[in-house]
Design an enzyme around this catalytic site. Structure first.
Site, PDB file in Angstrom:
ATOM      1  N   HIS A 234       5.451  -6.608  -4.565  1.00 18.21           N
ATOM      2  CA  HIS A 234       5.260  -8.059  -3.812  1.00 18.21           C
ATOM      3  C   HIS A 234       3.753  -8.590  -4.109  1.00 18.21           C
ATOM      4  O   HIS A 234       3.472  -9.376  -4.479  1.00 18.21           O
ATOM      5  CB  HIS A 234       5.948  -8.312  -2.860  1.00 18.21           C
ATOM      6  CG  HIS A 234       5.853  -9.774  -2.392  1.00 18.21           C
ATOM      7  ND1 HIS A 234       7.028 -10.449  -2.272  1.00 18.21           N
ATOM      8  CD2 HIS A 234       4.835 -10.391  -1.714  1.00 18.21           C
ATOM      9  CE1 HIS A 234       6.442 -11.602  -1.714  1.00 18.21           C
ATOM     10  NE2 HIS A 234       5.354 -11.605  -1.635  1.00 18.21           N
ATOM     11  N   GLU A 235       3.117  -7.757  -3.129  1.00 16.57           N
ATOM     12  CA  GLU A 235       1.442  -8.130  -2.993  1.00 16.57           C
ATOM     13  C   GLU A 235       0.621  -7.924  -4.196  1.00 16.57           C
ATOM     14  O   GLU A 235      -0.231  -8.618  -4.498  1.00 16.57           O
ATOM     15  CB  GLU A 235       0.956  -7.152  -2.037  1.00 16.57           C
ATOM     16  CG  GLU A 235       1.797  -7.029  -0.278  1.00 16.57           C
ATOM     17  CD  GLU A 235       1.823  -8.722  -0.135  1.00 16.57           C
ATOM     18  OE1 GLU A 235       1.087  -9.321  -0.141  1.00 16.57           O
ATOM     19  OE2 GLU A 235       2.997  -8.935   0.882  1.00 16.57           O
TER      20      GLU A 235
ATOM     21  N   HIS B 264       0.659 -10.953  -6.411  1.00 16.65           N
ATOM     22  CA  HIS B 264      -0.274 -11.826  -6.165  1.00 16.65           C
ATOM     23  C   HIS B 264      -1.549 -11.849  -6.817  1.00 16.65           C
ATOM     24  O   HIS B 264      -2.180 -12.876  -7.036  1.00 16.65           O
ATOM     25  CB  HIS B 264      -0.510 -11.848  -4.673  1.00 16.65           C
ATOM     26  CG  HIS B 264       0.625 -12.778  -3.566  1.00 16.65           C
ATOM     27  ND1 HIS B 264       0.852 -13.806  -3.623  1.00 16.65           N
ATOM     28  CD2 HIS B 264       1.392 -11.979  -2.795  1.00 16.65           C
ATOM     29  CE1 HIS B 264       1.879 -14.022  -2.973  1.00 16.65           C
ATOM     30  NE2 HIS B 264       2.267 -13.046  -2.096  1.00 16.65           N
TER      31      HIS B 264
ATOM     32  N   CYS C 279       7.739 -14.722   1.777  1.00 15.89           N
ATOM     33  CA  CYS C 279       6.366 -14.748   1.471  1.00 15.89           C
ATOM     34  C   CYS C 279       5.801 -15.642   2.478  1.00 15.89           C
ATOM     35  O   CYS C 279       6.017 -16.804   2.431  1.00 15.89           O
ATOM     36  CB  CYS C 279       6.098 -15.195  -0.029  1.00 15.89           C
ATOM     37  SG  CYS C 279       4.433 -15.070  -0.499  1.00 15.89           S
ATOM     38  N   LEU C 280       4.550 -15.207   2.974  1.00 17.38           N
ATOM     39  CA  LEU C 280       3.860 -16.037   3.921  1.00 17.38           C
ATOM     40  C   LEU C 280       3.429 -17.463   3.152  1.00 17.38           C
ATOM     41  O   LEU C 280       3.104 -18.503   3.629  1.00 17.38           O
ATOM     42  CB  LEU C 280       2.642 -15.409   4.660  1.00 17.38           C
ATOM     43  CG  LEU C 280       2.998 -14.230   5.514  1.00 17.38           C
ATOM     44  CD1 LEU C 280       1.905 -13.606   6.076  1.00 17.38           C
ATOM     45  CD2 LEU C 280       3.995 -14.690   6.678  1.00 17.38           C
TER      46      LEU C 280
ATOM     47  N   GLN D 275      -3.845 -15.108  -1.027  1.00 20.67           N
ATOM     48  CA  GLN D 275      -3.118 -16.093  -0.055  1.00 20.67           C
ATOM     49  C   GLN D 275      -3.973 -16.462   1.066  1.00 20.67           C
ATOM     50  O   GLN D 275      -3.535 -17.430   1.922  1.00 20.67           O
ATOM     51  CB  GLN D 275      -2.277 -15.088   0.569  1.00 20.67           C
ATOM     52  CG  GLN D 275      -0.923 -14.710  -0.429  1.00 20.67           C
ATOM     53  CD  GLN D 275       0.158 -13.852   0.260  1.00 20.67           C
ATOM     54  OE1 GLN D 275       0.051 -12.467   0.397  1.00 20.67           O
ATOM     55  NE2 GLN D 275       0.936 -14.367   0.855  1.00 20.67           N
TER      56      GLN D 275
ATOM     57  N   GLY E  97       2.763  -7.756   4.714  1.00 19.23           N
ATOM     58  CA  GLY E  97       1.692  -7.420   3.640  1.00 19.23           C
ATOM     59  C   GLY E  97       1.023  -8.739   3.471  1.00 19.23           C
ATOM     60  O   GLY E  97       1.575  -9.883   3.775  1.00 19.23           O
TER      61      GLY E  97
HETATM   62 NI    NI Z   1       3.838 -13.187  -0.829  1.00 17.62          NI
END
Ligand code: NI
Length: 184
Positions: free
Chosen positions: A140-141, A144, A98-99, A50, A45
């Site tokens: 999670h996304e 953000h 998380c990236l 991000q 995701g």
């Molecule tokens: Ni993340």
């Protein structure tokens, strides 16, 4: 185009993202870039903040979990202006990463089911229920978009244990094997 992933410590990750309409400039290209960037980084995701854009879009590909959850075969969705209006079911722990926070993985507790309204990449409205891995990744996304990151949801003890790592990361001490940047 592969975009750099913004790293923990970049203020854009803490902003509340804006709703958009279908006239948002070069939206289709941006969505394509989100996908390309997510796959390049081996993510499941990715949310617009991000990559430095504070708008309410994220993409999710949950198909890697289709062995455990066959209905996730081909689950690949774009979510625009999403609203989670109900969270229910049991609360469960699941190991998240998380990236934007490379090298840190922690168990995060979240409800297992959600109901959500959103628009897809063609601005068609949907009202759907998600559970399992899809509900996990979506929550999670979605966080953000409100400037929330999974490390915010840890216990006080776990937060203390990773505090130094996060502080170093915010100063540029981290390793990621994909294109990334820290933007102050
Ligand atoms: Ni993340």
């Amino acid at each position: 185009m592969i975009l750099p992933v913004y790293i923990y410590g970049s203020p854009v990750l803490r902003k509340t993202a804006e709703y958009i309409d279908k006239d948002y400039p070069e939206l289709q290209q941006f969505i394509a870039d989100l996908w390309e960037t997510m796959y390049h980084a081996d993510g499941v995701g990715l949310a617009a903040p991000q990559v430095g854009k504070s708008i309410r879009i994220f993409v999710v590909d949950a198909s890697v979990y289709s062995e455990q959850e066959p209905k996730l075969l081909g689950f690949k969705k774009t979510f625009i202006n999403a609203e989670i209006y109900e969270r229910f079911g049991e609360e469960e722990f699941f190991n998240e990463g998380c990236l934007s926070i490379p090298g840190i993985h922690e168990d995060v507790k979240r409800p297992t089911k959600i109901k959500m309204r959103y628009m897809d990449e063609n601005f068609v409205e949907h009202d759907e229920e998600f559970d399992g891995h899809a509900a996990r990744i979506i929550q999670h996304e979605y966080d953000h978009l409100d400037g929330v990151m999974f490390v915010d949801r840890l216990s006080a003890l776990r937060k203390t244990l990773i505090k130094n790592k996060l502080n170093s990361m915010a100063k540029g001490k981290y390793r990621a094997d994909y294109k990334s940047k820290l933007v102050k």
